[in-house]
Design an enzyme around this catalytic site. Structure first.
Site, PDB file in Angstrom:
ATOM      1  N   ASN A   1     -10.782  17.320  47.735  1.00 46.43           N
ATOM      2  CA  ASN A   1     -11.747  16.345  47.229  1.00 46.43           C
ATOM      3  C   ASN A   1     -11.617  15.010  47.956  1.00 46.43           C
ATOM      4  O   ASN A   1     -10.541  14.648  48.421  1.00 46.43           O
ATOM      5  CB  ASN A   1     -11.549  16.128  45.714  1.00 46.43           C
ATOM      6  CG  ASN A   1     -11.798  17.415  44.942  1.00 46.43           C
ATOM      7  OD1 ASN A   1     -12.381  18.357  45.469  1.00 46.43           O
ATOM      8  ND2 ASN A   1     -11.320  17.474  43.720  1.00 46.43           N
TER       9      ASN A   1
ATOM     10  N   HIS B   1      -9.361  16.401  53.255  1.00 46.12           N
ATOM     11  CA  HIS B   1     -10.697  16.131  53.798  1.00 46.12           C
ATOM     12  C   HIS B   1     -11.040  14.652  53.804  1.00 46.12           C
ATOM     13  O   HIS B   1     -12.213  14.294  53.888  1.00 46.12           O
ATOM     14  CB  HIS B   1     -11.744  16.928  53.005  1.00 46.12           C
ATOM     15  CG  HIS B   1     -11.578  18.408  53.145  1.00 46.12           C
ATOM     16  ND1 HIS B   1     -12.088  19.297  52.242  1.00 46.12           N
ATOM     17  CD2 HIS B   1     -10.920  19.147  54.058  1.00 46.12           C
ATOM     18  CE1 HIS B   1     -11.763  20.533  52.616  1.00 46.12           C
ATOM     19  NE2 HIS B   1     -11.044  20.464  53.707  1.00 46.12           N
TER      20      HIS B   1
ATOM     21  N   GLY C   1     -10.077  24.779  40.511  1.00 49.20           N
ATOM     22  CA  GLY C   1     -11.433  24.274  40.721  1.00 49.20           C
ATOM     23  C   GLY C   1     -11.926  24.353  42.146  1.00 49.20           C
ATOM     24  O   GLY C   1     -12.585  23.429  42.625  1.00 49.20           O
TER      25      GLY C   1
ATOM     26  N   ASN D   1      -9.885  28.365  36.869  1.00 50.32           N
ATOM     27  CA  ASN D   1     -11.295  28.292  37.232  1.00 50.32           C
ATOM     28  C   ASN D   1     -12.070  29.124  36.223  1.00 50.32           C
ATOM     29  O   ASN D   1     -11.685  30.259  35.964  1.00 50.32           O
ATOM     30  CB  ASN D   1     -11.466  28.869  38.651  1.00 50.32           C
ATOM     31  CG  ASN D   1     -12.820  28.558  39.249  1.00 50.32           C
ATOM     32  OD1 ASN D   1     -13.831  28.539  38.539  1.00 50.32           O
ATOM     33  ND2 ASN D   1     -12.857  28.279  40.540  1.00 50.32           N
TER      34      ASN D   1
ATOM     35  N   GLU E   1     -14.657  30.611  36.677  1.00 47.60           N
ATOM     36  CA  GLU E   1     -15.276  31.761  37.372  1.00 47.60           C
ATOM     37  C   GLU E   1     -14.315  32.420  38.353  1.00 47.60           C
ATOM     38  O   GLU E   1     -13.350  31.803  38.801  1.00 47.60           O
ATOM     39  CB  GLU E   1     -16.519  31.274  38.159  1.00 47.60           C
ATOM     40  CG  GLU E   1     -17.670  30.843  37.258  1.00 47.60           C
ATOM     41  CD  GLU E   1     -18.746  30.099  38.056  1.00 47.60           C
ATOM     42  OE1 GLU E   1     -19.503  29.348  37.442  1.00 47.60           O
ATOM     43  OE2 GLU E   1     -18.779  30.252  39.293  1.00 47.60           O
TER      44      GLU E   1
HETATM   45  C1  BV8 Z   1     -12.012  23.025  60.953  1.00 47.14           C
HETATM   46  C2  BV8 Z   1     -15.818  16.650  53.149  1.00 47.14           C
HETATM   47  C3  BV8 Z   1     -11.013  23.282  63.050  1.00 47.14           C
HETATM   48  C4  BV8 Z   1     -17.239  16.461  53.573  1.00 47.14           C
HETATM   49  C5  BV8 Z   1     -15.568  19.056  53.326  1.00 47.14           C
HETATM   50  C6  BV8 Z   1     -17.961  26.664  62.865  1.00 47.14           C
HETATM   51  C7  BV8 Z   1     -17.526  25.549  63.574  1.00 47.14           C
HETATM   52  C8  BV8 Z   1     -16.422  24.823  63.170  1.00 47.14           C
HETATM   53  C9  BV8 Z   1     -15.720  25.194  62.043  1.00 47.14           C
HETATM   54  C10 BV8 Z   1     -16.187  26.285  61.346  1.00 47.14           C
HETATM   55  C11 BV8 Z   1     -17.277  27.033  61.734  1.00 47.14           C
HETATM   56  N1  BV8 Z   1     -17.459  28.035  60.842  1.00 47.14           N
HETATM   57  C12 BV8 Z   1     -16.532  27.951  59.883  1.00 47.14           C
HETATM   58  C13 BV8 Z   1     -15.747  26.924  60.193  1.00 47.14           C
HETATM   59  C14 BV8 Z   1     -14.635  26.460  59.456  1.00 47.14           C
HETATM   60  C15 BV8 Z   1     -15.209  25.475  58.445  1.00 47.14           C
HETATM   61  C16 BV8 Z   1     -15.444  26.262  57.181  1.00 47.14           C
HETATM   62  O1  BV8 Z   1     -14.485  26.636  56.525  1.00 47.14           O
HETATM   63  N2  BV8 Z   1     -16.721  26.526  56.860  1.00 47.14           N
HETATM   64  C17 BV8 Z   1     -16.985  27.329  55.676  1.00 47.14           C
HETATM   65  C18 BV8 Z   1     -18.201  26.773  54.932  1.00 47.14           C
HETATM   66  C19 BV8 Z   1     -17.162  28.776  56.105  1.00 47.14           C
HETATM   67  N3  BV8 Z   1     -14.174  24.481  58.274  1.00 47.14           N
HETATM   68  C20 BV8 Z   1     -14.213  23.348  58.997  1.00 47.14           C
HETATM   69  O2  BV8 Z   1     -15.101  23.016  59.738  1.00 47.14           O
HETATM   70  C21 BV8 Z   1     -12.968  22.496  58.811  1.00 47.14           C
HETATM   71  N4  BV8 Z   1     -12.456  22.109  60.093  1.00 47.14           N
HETATM   72  O3  BV8 Z   1     -12.130  24.216  60.788  1.00 47.14           O
HETATM   73  O4  BV8 Z   1     -11.409  22.423  62.031  1.00 47.14           O
HETATM   74  C22 BV8 Z   1     -12.162  23.329  64.014  1.00 47.14           C
HETATM   75  C23 BV8 Z   1     -12.651  22.136  64.500  1.00 47.14           C
HETATM   76  C24 BV8 Z   1     -13.689  22.196  65.434  1.00 47.14           C
HETATM   77  C25 BV8 Z   1     -14.216  23.422  65.823  1.00 47.14           C
HETATM   78  C26 BV8 Z   1     -13.698  24.612  65.279  1.00 47.14           C
HETATM   79  C27 BV8 Z   1     -12.693  24.557  64.375  1.00 47.14           C
HETATM   80  C28 BV8 Z   1     -13.317  21.235  58.053  1.00 47.14           C
HETATM   81  C29 BV8 Z   1     -13.702  21.605  56.638  1.00 47.14           C
HETATM   82  C30 BV8 Z   1     -13.864  20.330  55.836  1.00 47.14           C
HETATM   83  C31 BV8 Z   1     -15.315  20.118  55.522  1.00 47.14           C
HETATM   84  N5  BV8 Z   1     -15.439  18.959  54.611  1.00 47.14           N
HETATM   85  N6  BV8 Z   1     -15.686  17.981  52.553  1.00 47.14           N
HETATM   86  C32 BV8 Z   1     -18.118  16.080  52.392  1.00 47.14           C
HETATM   87  O5  BV8 Z   1     -17.681  16.161  51.229  1.00 47.14           O
HETATM   88  O6  BV8 Z   1     -19.275  15.691  52.688  1.00 47.14           O
HETATM   89  S1  BV8 Z   1     -15.496  20.593  52.611  1.00 47.14           S
HETATM   90  C33 BV8 Z   1     -16.160  20.573  51.061  1.00 47.14           C
HETATM   91  O7  BV8 Z   1     -16.005  21.912  50.558  1.00 47.14           O
HETATM   92  C34 BV8 Z   1     -15.455  19.692  50.056  1.00 47.14           C
HETATM   93  O8  BV8 Z   1     -14.309  19.035  50.570  1.00 47.14           O
HETATM   94  C35 BV8 Z   1     -14.995  20.680  49.003  1.00 47.14           C
HETATM   95  O9  BV8 Z   1     -13.845  20.308  48.378  1.00 47.14           O
HETATM   96  C36 BV8 Z   1     -14.785  21.872  49.849  1.00 47.14           C
HETATM   97  C37 BV8 Z   1     -14.600  23.176  49.174  1.00 47.14           C
HETATM   98  O10 BV8 Z   1     -15.524  23.256  48.124  1.00 47.14           O
HETATM   99  P1  BV8 Z   1     -14.869  23.368  46.651  1.00 47.14           P
HETATM  100  O11 BV8 Z   1     -13.973  22.194  46.434  1.00 47.14           O
HETATM  101  O12 BV8 Z   1     -14.265  24.701  46.485  1.00 47.14           O
HETATM  102  O13 BV8 Z   1     -16.134  23.175  45.717  1.00 47.14           O
HETATM  103  P2  BV8 Z   1     -17.203  24.286  45.342  1.00 47.14           P
HETATM  104  O14 BV8 Z   1     -18.390  23.565  44.789  1.00 47.14           O
HETATM  105  O15 BV8 Z   1     -17.363  25.231  46.489  1.00 47.14           O
HETATM  106  O16 BV8 Z   1     -16.513  25.132  44.167  1.00 47.14           O
HETATM  107  C38 BV8 Z   1     -16.254  24.509  42.933  1.00 47.14           C
HETATM  108  C39 BV8 Z   1     -15.400  25.471  42.135  1.00 47.14           C
HETATM  109  O17 BV8 Z   1     -15.011  24.821  40.919  1.00 47.14           O
HETATM  110  C40 BV8 Z   1     -16.140  26.747  41.734  1.00 47.14           C
HETATM  111  O18 BV8 Z   1     -15.294  27.854  41.946  1.00 47.14           O
HETATM  112  C41 BV8 Z   1     -16.396  26.551  40.225  1.00 47.14           C
HETATM  113  O19 BV8 Z   1     -16.323  27.774  39.525  1.00 47.14           O
HETATM  114  C42 BV8 Z   1     -15.228  25.690  39.844  1.00 47.14           C
HETATM  115  N7  BV8 Z   1     -15.433  24.845  38.661  1.00 47.14           N
HETATM  116  C43 BV8 Z   1     -16.598  24.298  38.221  1.00 47.14           C
HETATM  117  N8  BV8 Z   1     -16.337  23.559  37.104  1.00 47.14           N
HETATM  118  C44 BV8 Z   1     -14.991  23.645  36.880  1.00 47.14           C
HETATM  119  C45 BV8 Z   1     -14.417  24.459  37.870  1.00 47.14           C
HETATM  120  N9  BV8 Z   1     -13.103  24.741  37.905  1.00 47.14           N
HETATM  121  C46 BV8 Z   1     -12.331  24.205  36.944  1.00 47.14           C
HETATM  122  N10 BV8 Z   1     -12.793  23.397  35.965  1.00 47.14           N
HETATM  123  C47 BV8 Z   1     -14.119  23.106  35.898  1.00 47.14           C
HETATM  124  N11 BV8 Z   1     -14.581  22.309  34.911  1.00 47.14           N
END
Ligand code: BV8
Ligand code: ZN
Length: 246
Positions: free
Chosen positions: A103, A120, A188, A214, A216
């Site tokens: 976060n 992040h 979460g 979580n 879910e």
């Molecule tokens: C990297 C800041 C090496 C920004 C975020 C192509 C090119 C380059 C990289 C990639 C690529 N393809 C894939 C990648 C890797 C990529 C990646 O993982 N993509 C995913 C989508 C497939 N990762 C990156 O790019 C990372 N860097 O790999 O560097 C590199 C470098 C260059 C070239 C190649 C490689 C950087 C990743 C960081 C991105 N920045 N945030 C912003 O906020 O604007 S990520 C963003 O998603 C947030 O930080 C967030 O925290 C994160 C994950 O999401 P979650 O926190 O899990 O939130 P979500 O909504 O998904 O889920 C919520 C959960 O809570 C649910 O399960 C729900 O059930 C639950 N919930 C709901 N209510 C509750 C609860 N739980 C408990 N209590 C409740 N009440």
């Protein structure tokens, strides 16, 4: 809420704890999640991983700032919730406790957690695109087209966007903590974003008990030893009270 007694025994026996949190822990503070359909998942028709990307910073920094100022506006009226405060309390019960968050809202620090590893970055900070000088920007909006007072270059959010490297050393410290812990709590997160989501598998392969809090199922559910299908704002205070009774 029923918490398996086997898990409670593990919790009581744990000596080294590592926690990974995601957007879900801030959901009860009113901060929209990304993949739960929260309104922050799309910006002017652009999906989240497009507007929050290295490419957009290069091509249209003004649009990136509009998106971040919108989110800063939402965060202004939000505060840490019982889940954040409970984690800060639980940390006191262990000599070796590491909190790693995906976060960017800064709520763990605001709730009293120390040495939080912000994988992040933090939305309350901006960074110069050239000299990398940091600026606290809490409460000041808009930020565009602010320039660095050192070198005159543009400022960008001090946040890791898709396609960008994590802050120097942050992930390595998190991997170290995941490897050494005997209890790994995942709270979460949908566990879809790497490398953060890989920490649970690292902990598990090093022998830790992995527990998911979580409501879910997630991409991690099959590697978890236990799951507490409850909101973190309910589950974490329960764990804190169980530990306080010990
Ligand atoms: C990297 C800041 C090496 C920004 C975020 C192509 C090119 C380059 C990289 C990639 C690529 N393809 C894939 C990648 C890797 C990529 C990646 O993982 N993509 C995913 C989508 C497939 N990762 C990156 O790019 C990372 N860097 O790999 O560097 C590199 C470098 C260059 C070239 C190649 C490689 C950087 C990743 C960081 C991105 N920045 N945030 C912003 O906020 O604007 S990520 C963003 O998603 C947030 O930080 C967030 O925290 C994160 C994950 O999401 P979650 O926190 O899990 O939130 P979500 O909504 O998904 O889920 C919520 C959960 O809570 C649910 O399960 C729900 O059930 C639950 N919930 C709901 N209510 C509750 C609860 N739980 C408990 N209590 C409740 N009440
Ligand atoms: Zn500068």
């Amino acid at each position: 809420m029923e918490i398996e007694s086997k898990f409670l025994d593990q919790l009581a026996r744990a000596r080294r704890v590592c926690v990974l949190t995601g957007a879900g822990i801030s959901a009860e503070s009113g901060v929209p999640t990304f993949r739960g359909g929260g309104q922050s998942a799309v910006w002017k028709g652009m999906p989240f991983d497009e507007i929050s990307s290295a490419r957009m910073v290069r091509e249209n920094l003004g649009e990136v700032w509009e998106w971040f100022d919108y989110r800063l506006g939402i965060l202004k009226d939000c505060r840490p919730n019982a889940g954040h405060f409970a984690l800060a309390e639980i940390a006191q019960r262990f000599s070796d406790f590491t909190l790693v968050t995906q976060n960017i809202d800064g709520f763990h620090c605001e709730a009293g957690s120390r040495d939080v590893i912000e994988l992040h970055g933090n939305i309350q900070r901006a960074r110069c695109v050239d000299c990398e000088k940091r600026f606290e920007i809490a409460g000041i909006v808009p930020h565009w087209p602010e320039e660095c007072d050192e070198c005159g270059a543009k400022l960008r959010p001090d946040v890791v966007l898709f396609g960008e490297m994590l802050p120097e050393g942050a992930f390595e410290i998190a991997v170290e903590a995941a490897r050494r812990c005997d209890l790994f709590l995942v709270v979460g997160t949908s566990a879809l974003v790497y490398p953060a989501a890989g920490l649970a598998a690292i902990a598990r392969s090093a022998g830790a008990v992995v527990v998911e809090i979580n409501p879910e199922e997630t991409a991690l559910s099959d590697v978890c030893d236990f799951a507490i299908r409850e909101k973190s704002g309910v589950a974490l205070p329960m764990l804190a009270s169980v530990l306080n009774v010990e």
